[in-house]
Design a protein around this motif. Structure first.
Motif, PDB file in Angstrom:
ATOM      1  N   GLY A   1       0.798  -1.207  -0.017  1.00  0.00           N
ATOM      2  CA  GLY A   1      -0.055  -0.015  -0.004  1.00  0.00           C
ATOM      3  C   GLY A   1       0.832   1.263   0.082  1.00  0.00           C
ATOM      4  N   GLU A   2       0.192   2.254   0.584  1.00  0.00           N
ATOM      5  CA  GLU A   2       0.871   3.547   0.358  1.00  0.00           C
ATOM      6  C   GLU A   2       1.452   3.889   2.007  1.00  0.00           C
ATOM      7  OE1 GLU A   2      -0.350   8.339  -0.396  1.00  0.00           O
ATOM      8  OE2 GLU A   2      -1.958   6.801  -0.496  1.00  0.00           O
ATOM      9  N   HIS A   3       2.803   4.408   1.567  1.00  0.00           N
ATOM     10  CA  HIS A   3       3.310   5.006   2.721  1.00  0.00           C
ATOM     11  C   HIS A   3       3.096   6.406   3.120  1.00  0.00           C
ATOM     12  CE1 HIS A   3       6.727   6.349   5.234  1.00  0.00           C
ATOM     13  NE2 HIS A   3       6.775   5.236   5.949  1.00  0.00           N
ATOM     14  N   ARG A   4       2.443   6.619   4.042  1.00  0.00           N
ATOM     15  CA  ARG A   4       1.533   7.858   4.566  1.00  0.00           C
ATOM     16  C   ARG A   4       1.450   8.180   5.891  1.00  0.00           C
ATOM     17  NH1 ARG A   4      -3.609   6.943   5.530  1.00  0.00           N
ATOM     18  NH2 ARG A   4      -4.505   5.210   4.919  1.00  0.00           N
ATOM     19  N   PRO A   5       1.295   9.013   6.281  1.00  0.00           N
ATOM     20  CA  PRO A   5       0.783   9.758   7.656  1.00  0.00           C
ATOM     21  C   PRO A   5      -0.469   8.961   8.137  1.00  0.00           C
ATOM     22  CG  PRO A   5       1.570  11.586   6.573  1.00  0.00           C
ATOM     23  CD  PRO A   5       1.381  10.541   5.544  1.00  0.00           C
TER      24      PRO A   5
ATOM     25  N   ALA B   1      -6.765   5.598  15.444  1.00  0.00           N
ATOM     26  CA  ALA B   1      -7.766   5.325  14.621  1.00  0.00           C
ATOM     27  C   ALA B   1      -7.763   4.058  13.913  1.00  0.00           C
ATOM     28  CB  ALA B   1      -8.105   6.307  13.309  1.00  0.00           C
ATOM     29  N   LEU B   2      -6.562   3.412  13.284  1.00  0.00           N
ATOM     30  CA  LEU B   2      -6.140   2.281  12.939  1.00  0.00           C
ATOM     31  C   LEU B   2      -6.232   1.088  13.985  1.00  0.00           C
ATOM     32  CD1 LEU B   2      -2.583   2.681  10.962  1.00  0.00           C
ATOM     33  CD2 LEU B   2      -5.068   2.403   9.873  1.00  0.00           C
ATOM     34  N   LEU B   3      -5.919   1.266  15.501  1.00  0.00           N
ATOM     35  CA  LEU B   3      -5.947   0.292  16.299  1.00  0.00           C
ATOM     36  C   LEU B   3      -7.475   0.085  16.622  1.00  0.00           C
ATOM     37  CD1 LEU B   3      -4.600  -1.652  18.033  1.00  0.00           C
ATOM     38  CD2 LEU B   3      -4.327   0.368  19.833  1.00  0.00           C
ATOM     39  N   ASP B   4      -8.137   1.118  16.801  1.00  0.00           N
ATOM     40  CA  ASP B   4      -9.578   0.963  16.956  1.00  0.00           C
ATOM     41  C   ASP B   4     -10.429   0.351  15.755  1.00  0.00           C
ATOM     42  OD1 ASP B   4     -11.982   2.038  18.556  1.00  0.00           O
ATOM     43  OD2 ASP B   4     -12.549   3.081  16.970  1.00  0.00           O
TER      44      ASP B   4
ATOM     45  N   ARG C   1       7.859   7.641  14.750  1.00  0.00           N
ATOM     46  CA  ARG C   1       6.981   8.634  14.062  1.00  0.00           C
ATOM     47  C   ARG C   1       7.411   8.707  12.509  1.00  0.00           C
ATOM     48  NH1 ARG C   1       3.367  10.863  17.005  1.00  0.00           N
ATOM     49  NH2 ARG C   1       3.557  10.936  19.245  1.00  0.00           N
ATOM     50  N   THR C   2       8.838   8.770  12.220  1.00  0.00           N
ATOM     51  CA  THR C   2       9.156   8.799  11.041  1.00  0.00           C
ATOM     52  C   THR C   2      10.348   8.013  10.447  1.00  0.00           C
ATOM     53  OG1 THR C   2      10.812  10.620  11.292  1.00  0.00           O
ATOM     54  CG2 THR C   2       8.548  11.107  10.587  1.00  0.00           C
TER      55      THR C   2
ATOM     56  N   LEU D   1       3.762   5.753   7.998  1.00  0.00           N
ATOM     57  CA  LEU D   1       3.763   3.858   7.992  1.00  0.00           C
ATOM     58  C   LEU D   1       3.046   3.606   6.726  1.00  0.00           C
ATOM     59  CD1 LEU D   1       0.822   3.572   9.330  1.00  0.00           C
ATOM     60  CD2 LEU D   1       2.019   3.696  11.596  1.00  0.00           C
ATOM     61  N   PHE D   2       3.062   2.219   6.665  1.00  0.00           N
ATOM     62  CA  PHE D   2       2.102   1.524   5.806  1.00  0.00           C
ATOM     63  C   PHE D   2       0.870   0.939   6.374  1.00  0.00           C
ATOM     64  CE2 PHE D   2       6.461   1.063   3.940  1.00  0.00           C
ATOM     65  CZ  PHE D   2       6.217   1.317   2.687  1.00  0.00           C
ATOM     66  N   PRO D   3      -0.441   1.726   6.529  1.00  0.00           N
ATOM     67  CA  PRO D   3      -1.400   1.585   7.085  1.00  0.00           C
ATOM     68  C   PRO D   3      -1.867  -0.031   6.969  1.00  0.00           C
ATOM     69  CG  PRO D   3      -1.670   3.749   6.169  1.00  0.00           C
ATOM     70  CD  PRO D   3      -0.371   3.037   5.600  1.00  0.00           C
ATOM     71  N   GLN D   4      -1.811  -0.319   5.668  1.00  0.00           N
ATOM     72  CA  GLN D   4      -2.336  -1.702   5.255  1.00  0.00           C
ATOM     73  C   GLN D   4      -1.663  -2.519   5.984  1.00  0.00           C
ATOM     74  OE1 GLN D   4      -2.951  -2.543   1.294  1.00  0.00           O
ATOM     75  NE2 GLN D   4      -3.121  -4.683   1.522  1.00  0.00           N
TER      76      GLN D   4
END
Length: 667
Positions: free
Chosen positions: A501-505, A510-513, A664-665, A547-550
């Motif tokens: 996927g996309e590497h983005r902020p 929200a991801l964990l929830d 964080r980065t 990060l890569f959210p997926q």
């Protein structure tokens, strides 16, 4: 003689001759005795003077005194003096006293210029000169006047000559006019030779002492330089020890009362190292200007030596006198620290008394200044190398991380392709197995319905019912295991998805929830009776991470699903015992990173399993319920792909908690 005339008898004549011979013998004995006594006295005097020479190698005065005393005694003189030629003057080195008036007259007559001293001219050819009567007309007036003042009538001059150079002369006088005996003249010459030996001994002794002092100073300078270079080599990153050692050496070898090293910072200098009791404003910033010695030395890049600051004009150093009075010094010496034509500081030595520094001390301080520049340059280069090394190390780490990410991506892609291929190959025959098994089970039921209208014996009907029931049970087991195999294939396809996927902020809370909700509703859809208490402890300052959210969502789903499995298993193991399954998820802001904790109060993990839990294809789940890829893939995603850290804390039968730390980065 006899009273009566007549001839002496032969035996009387012979007797008189005998007495005459005996008289000659007596006279000769007295002469030999006197000669022997005088020779012994001369030898004794010579030995005494040699002893004085030996016992006084650094001072010629005792030798001159002994020579004057011995010569006067052995020659029977009135007075004897030893005169020295020093530069262009004649000095009285030693003399035998006569009377206070005469002695004062001698003292007041010297020193006097050589050109005004006739005896110097008389003996300059190295000959002994004798005046049998100082009242004679050919005697120089100065000598005659001095003879009258001292009270003598005859005198003898013998020069002191070494390698053709006149060093002085010996003067012997007597009260009566007349010539000096030849052996007396020779004796004075012997004393003159001994005086020259004494003078040469003292000169050589002084030269040896001076050479020894020079060698000692040179050794001290070399030792100090060696010590300083040793400190420089041992302390490439620490400047203060070098400057302190430099100040201590300068203080000792320059015979100063204080030594200070100052470093330049723009238009000010700051004392960096100081030794000695004189005050120094260590750490204070002092503005550079030419009104004080150190300021001028730094600005003009020259060594400045002032023997007495209180004697310099205020126009030359307006602040010099004030600083001398303030800090308590009079003499000062400053050598600038110059690097590539630019002044970077100075080294300063001071004395309380007004006394000049020697040329050697000035040269030594300049050498110390050069060594200080070397130390400063070494420290600067060392810091540059350290900074460059740190930059290269960081670049190397970035390259390694990038390499790990590429390897991880390639691994995921390769594994995904392999898994996808296998899964697709299995899925088609598996669908046929599942479909035909379900259809065959239905056909078995229809077969039983069709056979009900058939006329069969009771025994045969029982056998047919038993066979169809067994066939139906077997088909149901085939369907059950087929569904399990289908679950494995779906899991393999889930892990085989290519790309990250996309590497983005992304908002980590929200991801964990979202992952908690997906996992929980998925578990409820599969098993409607499933129930677990979810607890959320989100730090609202956790914020976003690049990060890569997926991929991170995949990690969260895997860990939460494992927690649900452990909770379900413990509830089943407890049977009728009360048990409240709880799974908690928490985040915490760590500044440059964020901590995520996922904890369940399930079965826990035994120590032997904990050691292998991140190994690929390792699982403790029953066949068909786990592939052994979840934790291995999660570890690679967190550590290699995102540069984070994943740890686990567990206690068998009590709990399991996964702790993830993500930066964080990541460059």
């Amino acid at each position: 003689t006899r009273a009566k005339p007549g001839t002496f008898a032969d035996h009387d004549v012979q007797l008189l001759k005998t007495f005459a011979d005996q008289a000659v013998i007596a006279i000769e004995n007295v002469r030999l005795f006197n000669d022997t006594r005088e020779a012994l006295e001369r030898q004794t005097a010579t030995a005494d003077i040699l002893n004085v020479i030996a016992s006084s190698p650094s001072d010629v005065q005792p030798v001159f005194k002994a020579i004057a005393t011995s010569a006067n005694k052995l020659i029977g003189g009135y007075s004897t003096a030893v005169l020295r030629f020093v530069g262009d003057e004649v000095h009285v080195a030693a003399f035998t006293p006569t009377n206070p008036t005469a002695d004062d007259a001698l003292k007041t007559s010297f020193p006097r210029p050589l050109a005004d001293f006739p005896a110097f001219i008389l003996v300059r050819d190295g000959q002994t000169v004798e005046f049998t009567d100082t009242e004679s007309e050919d005697v120089p007036r100065l000598i005659r006047d001095l003879a009258r003042l001292r009270g003598y009538r005859s005198m003898l001059f013998t020069p002191l000559i070494s390698s053709g150079t006149q060093l002085g002369l010996i003067s012997v006088t007597r009260k009566d006019p007349g010539s000096f005996a030849a052996h007396h003249v020779q004796l004075v010459r012997t004393f003159a030779d001994q005086a020259v030996i004494a003078i040469e001994n003292v000169r050589l002794f002084d030269e040896v002492q001076e050479r020894t002092r020079e060698l000692q100073e040179s050794l001290e300078y070399q030792t100090a330089t060696s010590d300083l270079l040793s400190v420089i080599s041992r302390s490439p990153s620490a400047l203060d020890p070098v400057l302190e050692t430099l100040a201590e050496s300068a203080l000792r070898l320059c015979e100063a009362l204080s030594a200070t090293v100052l470093l330049r910072d723009g238009e000010v200098v700051i004392p960096r190292a100081h030794v000695g009791p004189l005050l120094a404003p260590v750490g204070e910033r002092q503005a550079l200007n030419r009104g004080w010695v150190t300021g001028r030395a730094v600005l003009e890049r020259i060594t400045i030596h002032v023997p007495d600051l209180l004697e310099v004009s205020e126009s030359e150093y307006p602040q010099g006198k004030n600083m001398a009075l303030k800090y308590g010094h009079r003499a000062t010496l400053v050598a600038p620290l110059v690097r590539d034509g630019t002044s970077i500081g100075a080294i300063l030595v001071r004395r309380r008394e007004p006394r000049p520094f020697s040329d050697k001390q000035i040269a030594l301080l300049e050498t110390f200044a050069d060594q200080a520049v070397i130390a400063i340059e070494n420290t600067r280069l060392f810091e540059q190398v350290q900074a460059r090394t740190a930059e290269l190390s960081a670049s190397l780490d970035d390259l390694r991380n990038a390499q790990d990410r590429l390897v991880q991506t390639e691994k995921l892609a390769s594994l995904g392709q392999l898994t996808a291929g296998i899964a697709h190959e299995i899925k088609n025959p598996l669908n046929f197995v599942n479909n035909f098994s379900a259809m065959s089970a239905e056909l078995t039921g229809e077969l039983n319905e069709a056979l009900k209208s058939a006329s069969l014996s009771s025994k045969l009907r029982e056998e047919v019912d038993e066979l169809t029931r067994m066939l139906k049970d077997n088909l149901e087991k085939v369907v059950q295991h087929g569904k399990r195999a289908d679950s494995i294939v779906k899991n393999m396809l889930l892990h085989s998805r290519q790309g990250s996927g996309e590497h983005r902020p992304a908002d980590i809370n929200a991801l964990l929830d979202e992952s908690l909700n997906l996992a929980y509703h998925g578990a409820r859809a599969e098993k409607p009776q499933f129930h677990v208490t979810l607890r959320r402890e989100f730090d609202q300052t956790a914020g976003t991470l690049e990060l890569f959210p997926q991929e991170i969502t995949r990690v969260f789903l895997n860990l939460i699903s494992n927690g649900f499995y452990a909770l379900t298993k413990r509830k089943a193991d407890n049977g009728e015992l009360p048990f409240d399954p709880v799974l908690s998820a928490a985040t915490r802001n760590l500044g440059d990173s964020v901590e995520i904790r996922i904890r369940d109060n399930g079965t826990g993990i035994p120590p032997d399993v904990k050691e292998k839990m991140f190994d690929p294809f390792f699982t403790t789940k029953p066949a068909g319920e786990g592939t052994g890829l979840g934790l291995s893939m999660s570890h690679d995603i967190i550590v290699k792909q995102h540069g984070g850290r994943i740890d686990v804390e567990t206690e068998a039968g009590q709990f399991t908690e996964f702790r993830i730390v993500l930066p964080r980065t990541r460059g």
